[in-house]
Design a protein around this motif. Structure first.
Motif, PDB file in Angstrom:
ATOM      1  N   UNK A  14       0.833  -1.208   0.000  1.00  0.00           N
ATOM      2  CA  UNK A  14       0.000   0.000   0.000  1.00  0.00           C
ATOM      3  C   UNK A  14       0.866   1.256   0.000  1.00  0.00           C
ATOM      4  N   UNK A  15       1.937   1.230   0.772  1.00  0.00           N
ATOM      5  CA  UNK A  15       2.854   2.367   0.817  1.00  0.00           C
ATOM      6  C   UNK A  15       3.500   2.611  -0.537  1.00  0.00           C
ATOM      7  N   UNK A  16       3.869   1.533  -1.224  1.00  0.00           N
ATOM      8  CA  UNK A  16       4.443   1.652  -2.558  1.00  0.00           C
ATOM      9  C   UNK A  16       3.433   2.295  -3.500  1.00  0.00           C
ATOM     10  N   UNK A  17       2.199   1.821  -3.452  1.00  0.00           N
ATOM     11  CA  UNK A  17       1.136   2.386  -4.277  1.00  0.00           C
ATOM     12  C   UNK A  17       0.969   3.880  -3.965  1.00  0.00           C
ATOM     13  N   UNK A  18       0.952   4.224  -2.690  1.00  0.00           N
ATOM     14  CA  UNK A  18       0.733   5.616  -2.263  1.00  0.00           C
ATOM     15  C   UNK A  18       1.787   6.572  -2.815  1.00  0.00           C
ATOM     16  N   UNK A  19       3.056   6.159  -2.805  1.00  0.00           N
ATOM     17  CA  UNK A  19       4.098   7.106  -3.249  1.00  0.00           C
ATOM     18  C   UNK A  19       4.054   7.348  -4.754  1.00  0.00           C
ATOM     19  N   UNK A  20       3.369   6.488  -5.494  1.00  0.00           N
ATOM     20  CA  UNK A  20       3.314   6.660  -6.944  1.00  0.00           C
ATOM     21  C   UNK A  20       2.259   7.668  -7.382  1.00  0.00           C
ATOM     22  N   UNK A  21       1.344   8.037  -6.466  1.00  0.00           N
ATOM     23  CA  UNK A  21       0.348   9.049  -6.823  1.00  0.00           C
ATOM     24  C   UNK A  21       1.055  10.363  -7.097  1.00  0.00           C
ATOM     25  N   UNK A  22       0.717  10.965  -8.222  1.00  0.00           N
ATOM     26  CA  UNK A  22       1.319  12.242  -8.584  1.00  0.00           C
ATOM     27  C   UNK A  22       2.645  12.119  -9.307  1.00  0.00           C
ATOM     28  N   UNK A  23       3.180  10.906  -9.416  1.00  0.00           N
ATOM     29  CA  UNK A  23       4.451  10.695 -10.120  1.00  0.00           C
ATOM     30  C   UNK A  23       4.179  10.633 -11.622  1.00  0.00           C
ATOM     31  N   UNK A  24       4.972  11.374 -12.377  1.00  0.00           N
ATOM     32  CA  UNK A  24       4.921  11.330 -13.847  1.00  0.00           C
ATOM     33  C   UNK A  24       6.316  10.972 -14.328  1.00  0.00           C
ATOM     34  N   UNK A  25       6.490   9.743 -14.778  1.00  0.00           N
ATOM     35  CA  UNK A  25       7.811   9.332 -15.235  1.00  0.00           C
ATOM     36  C   UNK A  25       7.700   8.026 -16.011  1.00  0.00           C
ATOM     37  N   UNK A  26       8.741   7.722 -16.724  1.00  0.00           N
ATOM     38  CA  UNK A  26       8.925   6.378 -17.259  1.00  0.00           C
ATOM     39  C   UNK A  26       9.750   5.629 -16.228  1.00  0.00           C
ATOM     40  N   UNK A  27       9.368   4.408 -15.959  1.00  0.00           N
ATOM     41  CA  UNK A  27      10.151   3.545 -15.073  1.00  0.00           C
ATOM     42  C   UNK A  27      10.680   2.392 -15.906  1.00  0.00           C
ATOM     43  N   UNK A  28      11.985   2.260 -15.933  1.00  0.00           N
ATOM     44  CA  UNK A  28      12.597   1.091 -16.553  1.00  0.00           C
ATOM     45  C   UNK A  28      13.015   0.153 -15.433  1.00  0.00           C
ATOM     46  N   UNK A  29      12.520  -1.077 -15.488  1.00  0.00           N
ATOM     47  CA  UNK A  29      12.872  -2.093 -14.487  1.00  0.00           C
ATOM     48  C   UNK A  29      13.923  -2.985 -15.129  1.00  0.00           C
ATOM     49  N   UNK A  30      15.198  -2.676 -14.846  1.00  0.00           N
ATOM     50  CA  UNK A  30      16.301  -3.478 -15.382  1.00  0.00           C
ATOM     51  C   UNK A  30      16.385  -4.793 -14.630  1.00  0.00           C
ATOM     52  N   UNK A  31      16.848  -5.800 -15.333  1.00  0.00           N
ATOM     53  CA  UNK A  31      16.979  -7.148 -14.755  1.00  0.00           C
ATOM     54  C   UNK A  31      15.639  -7.605 -14.161  1.00  0.00           C
ATOM     55  N   UNK A  32      14.560  -7.283 -14.877  1.00  0.00           N
ATOM     56  CA  UNK A  32      13.215  -7.622 -14.388  1.00  0.00           C
ATOM     57  C   UNK A  32      12.991  -9.134 -14.334  1.00  0.00           C
ATOM     58  N   UNK A  33      13.661  -9.880 -15.192  1.00  0.00           N
ATOM     59  CA  UNK A  33      13.499 -11.339 -15.155  1.00  0.00           C
ATOM     60  C   UNK A  33      14.037 -11.890 -13.837  1.00  0.00           C
ATOM     61  N   UNK A  34      15.137 -11.347 -13.360  1.00  0.00           N
ATOM     62  CA  UNK A  34      15.684 -11.749 -12.063  1.00  0.00           C
ATOM     63  C   UNK A  34      14.671 -11.425 -10.964  1.00  0.00           C
ATOM     64  N   UNK A  35      14.088 -10.222 -11.013  1.00  0.00           N
ATOM     65  CA  UNK A  35      13.086  -9.841 -10.010  1.00  0.00           C
ATOM     66  C   UNK A  35      11.859 -10.734 -10.088  1.00  0.00           C
ATOM     67  N   UNK A  36      11.480 -11.107 -11.297  1.00  0.00           N
ATOM     68  CA  UNK A  36      10.322 -11.996 -11.474  1.00  0.00           C
ATOM     69  C   UNK A  36      10.567 -13.321 -10.769  1.00  0.00           C
ATOM     70  N   UNK A  37      11.793 -13.813 -10.845  1.00  0.00           N
ATOM     71  CA  UNK A  37      12.145 -15.064 -10.165  1.00  0.00           C
ATOM     72  C   UNK A  37      12.282 -14.840  -8.658  1.00  0.00           C
ATOM     73  N   UNK A  38      12.953 -13.743  -8.268  1.00  0.00           N
ATOM     74  CA  UNK A  38      13.171 -13.452  -6.841  1.00  0.00           C
ATOM     75  C   UNK A  38      11.861 -13.220  -6.085  1.00  0.00           C
ATOM     76  N   UNK A  39      10.896 -12.618  -6.755  1.00  0.00           N
ATOM     77  CA  UNK A  39       9.615 -12.264  -6.122  1.00  0.00           C
ATOM     78  C   UNK A  39       8.489 -13.130  -6.698  1.00  0.00           C
ATOM     79  N   UNK A  40       8.834 -14.395  -6.930  1.00  0.00           N
ATOM     80  CA  UNK A  40       7.910 -15.327  -7.561  1.00  0.00           C
ATOM     81  C   UNK A  40       7.078 -16.129  -6.579  1.00  0.00           C
TER      82      UNK A  40
END
Length: 118
Positions: free
Chosen positions: A35-61
């Motif tokens: 919820x805190x992560x969701x909250x901080x994104x309100x009002x944010x205008x940016x592109x987010x590049x998630x590098x090494x996302x495949x590793x994160x997909x496995x780590x947070x699987x």
């Protein structure tokens, strides 16, 4: 542009630390929940590049997500144990979201953010 680097963390706590460094540099509190992560994104205008996302997909699987839900059930209050059990059951049945997928869903729910998985 903001870059989340999957090589900088290997668990949810590390993800929160990465996000806090990227978005909360000048704040006296840190992100520590979904919820805190969701909250901080309100009002944010940016592109987010998630590098090494495949590793994160496995780590947070699947396994980490299962443990995440089991820990919340074990802790009980203030968590809605019935809802968390339902989410765990969905995960076990192959229909639930992993933590990685939940994080992606949170980011994509913010229309002023464009996510690029790298």
């Amino acid at each position: 542009m903001t870059v989340i680097d999957g090589n900088h963390f290997s668990d949810l706590k590390g993800f929160y630390e990465e996000i806090s460094q990227l978005f909360m540099k000048d704040q006296d509190w840190k992100v520590g929940t979904l919820d805190g992560f969701d909250d901080i994104l309100y009002g944010v205008r940016t592109d987010i590049t998630w590098r090494n996302s495949q590793k994160s997909k496995e780590d947070l699987g699947f396994n980490v997500t299962k443990e995440f839900y089991e820990n919340k059930i074990r802790m009980g209050k203030p968590f809605n144990v019935q809802l968390i059990q339902q989410k765990l059951d969905e995960l076990m049945d192959g229909n639930g979201l992993t933590l990685f997928e939940i994080l992606i869903e949170i980011i994509e729910s913010h229309k002023n953010i464009r996510l690029i998985l790298d």
